[in-house]
Scaffold this motif. Structure first.
Motif, PDB file in Angstrom:
ATOM      1  N   THR A 226       0.846  -1.200   0.000  1.00 37.75           N
ATOM      2  CA  THR A 226       0.000   0.000   0.000  1.00 37.75           C
ATOM      3  C   THR A 226       0.881   1.250   0.000  1.00 37.75           C
ATOM      4  O   THR A 226       1.861   1.336   0.732  1.00 37.75           O
ATOM      5  CB  THR A 226      -0.929   0.024   1.237  1.00 37.75           C
ATOM      6  OG1 THR A 226      -1.708  -1.177   1.251  1.00 37.75           O
ATOM      7  CG2 THR A 226      -1.867   1.215   1.184  1.00 37.75           C
TER       8      THR A 226
ATOM      9  N   CYS B 257      -7.696   7.357  -6.434  1.00 34.21           N
ATOM     10  CA  CYS B 257      -7.186   6.587  -5.300  1.00 34.21           C
ATOM     11  C   CYS B 257      -8.115   5.440  -4.926  1.00 34.21           C
ATOM     12  O   CYS B 257      -9.241   5.357  -5.411  1.00 34.21           O
ATOM     13  CB  CYS B 257      -6.960   7.509  -4.101  1.00 34.21           C
ATOM     14  SG  CYS B 257      -8.484   8.175  -3.422  1.00 34.21           S
ATOM     15  N   ASP B 258      -7.625   4.567  -4.054  1.00 33.99           N
ATOM     16  CA  ASP B 258      -8.454   3.462  -3.571  1.00 33.99           C
ATOM     17  C   ASP B 258      -9.182   3.840  -2.288  1.00 33.99           C
ATOM     18  O   ASP B 258     -10.197   3.226  -1.945  1.00 33.99           O
ATOM     19  CB  ASP B 258      -7.580   2.221  -3.332  1.00 33.99           C
ATOM     20  CG  ASP B 258      -7.051   1.672  -4.642  1.00 33.99           C
ATOM     21  OD1 ASP B 258      -7.859   1.417  -5.546  1.00 33.99           O
ATOM     22  OD2 ASP B 258      -5.822   1.524  -4.778  1.00 33.99           O
ATOM     23  N   SER B 259      -8.635   4.798  -1.563  1.00 30.68           N
ATOM     24  CA  SER B 259      -9.274   5.243  -0.324  1.00 30.68           C
ATOM     25  C   SER B 259      -8.905   6.698  -0.069  1.00 30.68           C
ATOM     26  O   SER B 259      -7.757   7.101  -0.266  1.00 30.68           O
ATOM     27  CB  SER B 259      -8.797   4.354   0.838  1.00 30.68           C
ATOM     28  OG  SER B 259      -9.153   4.937   2.067  1.00 30.68           O
TER      29      SER B 259
ATOM     30  N   HIS C 253      -3.584   0.782  -3.500  1.00 32.80           N
ATOM     31  CA  HIS C 253      -3.204  -0.611  -3.302  1.00 32.80           C
ATOM     32  C   HIS C 253      -2.413  -1.122  -4.497  1.00 32.80           C
ATOM     33  O   HIS C 253      -2.811  -0.917  -5.653  1.00 32.80           O
ATOM     34  CB  HIS C 253      -4.451  -1.478  -3.094  1.00 32.80           C
ATOM     35  CG  HIS C 253      -5.314  -1.000  -1.966  1.00 32.80           C
ATOM     36  ND1 HIS C 253      -4.794  -0.661  -0.726  1.00 32.80           N
ATOM     37  CD2 HIS C 253      -6.643  -0.765  -1.890  1.00 32.80           C
ATOM     38  CE1 HIS C 253      -5.775  -0.258   0.063  1.00 32.80           C
ATOM     39  NE2 HIS C 253      -6.898  -0.303  -0.617  1.00 32.80           N
TER      40      HIS C 253
END
Lengths: 111, 145
Positions: free
Chosen positions: B71, B119-121, B138
């Motif tokens: 990550t 983004c992923d989060s 990720h």
């Protein structure tokens, strides 16, 4: 596919190193709002824009754009040219409008 | 298992001359990690947008880059004045950019939208003392070069 050398006979001015004349590009994107360029120009390797500032070069570097054509351009600041040379970016300029550049590239079978 | 890496970059307010230099350094770090070009672009776009937000809107701040295993973490922090209405700021086309930033090609109101998509989060917290934007990306088999 087009190369920088194809553009010079059409009246485009090469501001960065002359050794870059062989640099080729496959896809162009035209835009003047950098967030939109960041969103939409991800597969382009040539950017056409009226913006003549260092932020354009920063965006080009991030997106792996190799060639920047400054449209409707009268004069380029040496700071921009120096930064472009540092980043190995090709910068050309022309007084033509962005839309006319695209039409010209298409007319000359460079797109 | 990858070794952890961490670096902090300072971002100056209204410094359009150096705007993007932190993102450029982050991109170099990502390249050295041999991640996929697609993932590098996603992270670079988010990093640049967030960096520009600090340049345009804040009193100054920094970005912390960290990789832990698979990550990538980016945390952008500034010292104010904060985002008055986060929900409004997240709407495409909404911008409070000033004339100088518009002349530099910013102010499309797409910055936070682009960040969220890339983004992923994403976690965004803000008050008049400052804003913190936390992003995670990720590294999967598809994105690991």
């Amino acid at each position: 596919m087009a190369s920088v050398a194809d553009l010079i006979p059409l009246g485009y001015t090469l501001h960065t190193q002359s050794s870059q004349r062989d640099t080729s590009f496959h896809e162009v994107y035209a835009g003047d709002l950098l967030s939109v360029v960041l969103r939409s120009a991800k597969t382009a390797d040539c950017l056409i824009t009226v913006l003549a500032n260092l932020n354009v070069l920063a965006v080009a570097v991030l997106l792996d754009i190799k060639v920047v054509i400054i449209s409707e351009c009268e004069e380029l600041h040496s700071t921009l040219i120096d930064r472009a040379n540092q980043e190995a970016l090709v910068v050309l300029s022309t007084p033509k409008k962005s839309v006319d550049i695209i039409l010209e590239l298409a007319r000359n079978h460079l797109l | 298992m990858n070794s952890d890496s961490y670096k902090r970059f300072i971002i100056q307010p209204n410094d359009y001359f150096n705007a993007g230099s932190a993102s450029s350094e982050i991109k170099k770090m990502l390249r050295s990690m041999k991640l996929s070009p697609h993932l590098i672009k996603r992270i670079s776009v988010a990093a640049y947008e967030a960096e520009i937000n600090i340049v345009i809107h804040s009193y100054g701040g920094c970005v912390d880059f960290k990789r832990v295993n698979n990550t990538i973490y980016l945390q952008f922090s500034d010292t104010g004045p904060g985002i008055e209405d986060i929900e409004l700021a997240m709407q495409p086309g909404y911008s409070t950019a000033n004339e100088t930033s518009r002349l530099n090609g910013f102010g499309a109101g797409m910055g936070l939208v682009n960040i969220k998509k890339s983004c992923d989060s994403m976690t965004l917290i803000s008050d008049p003392n400052g804003t913190i934007l936390k992003l995670q990306f990720h590294i999967t088999e598809e994105t690991d070069g």
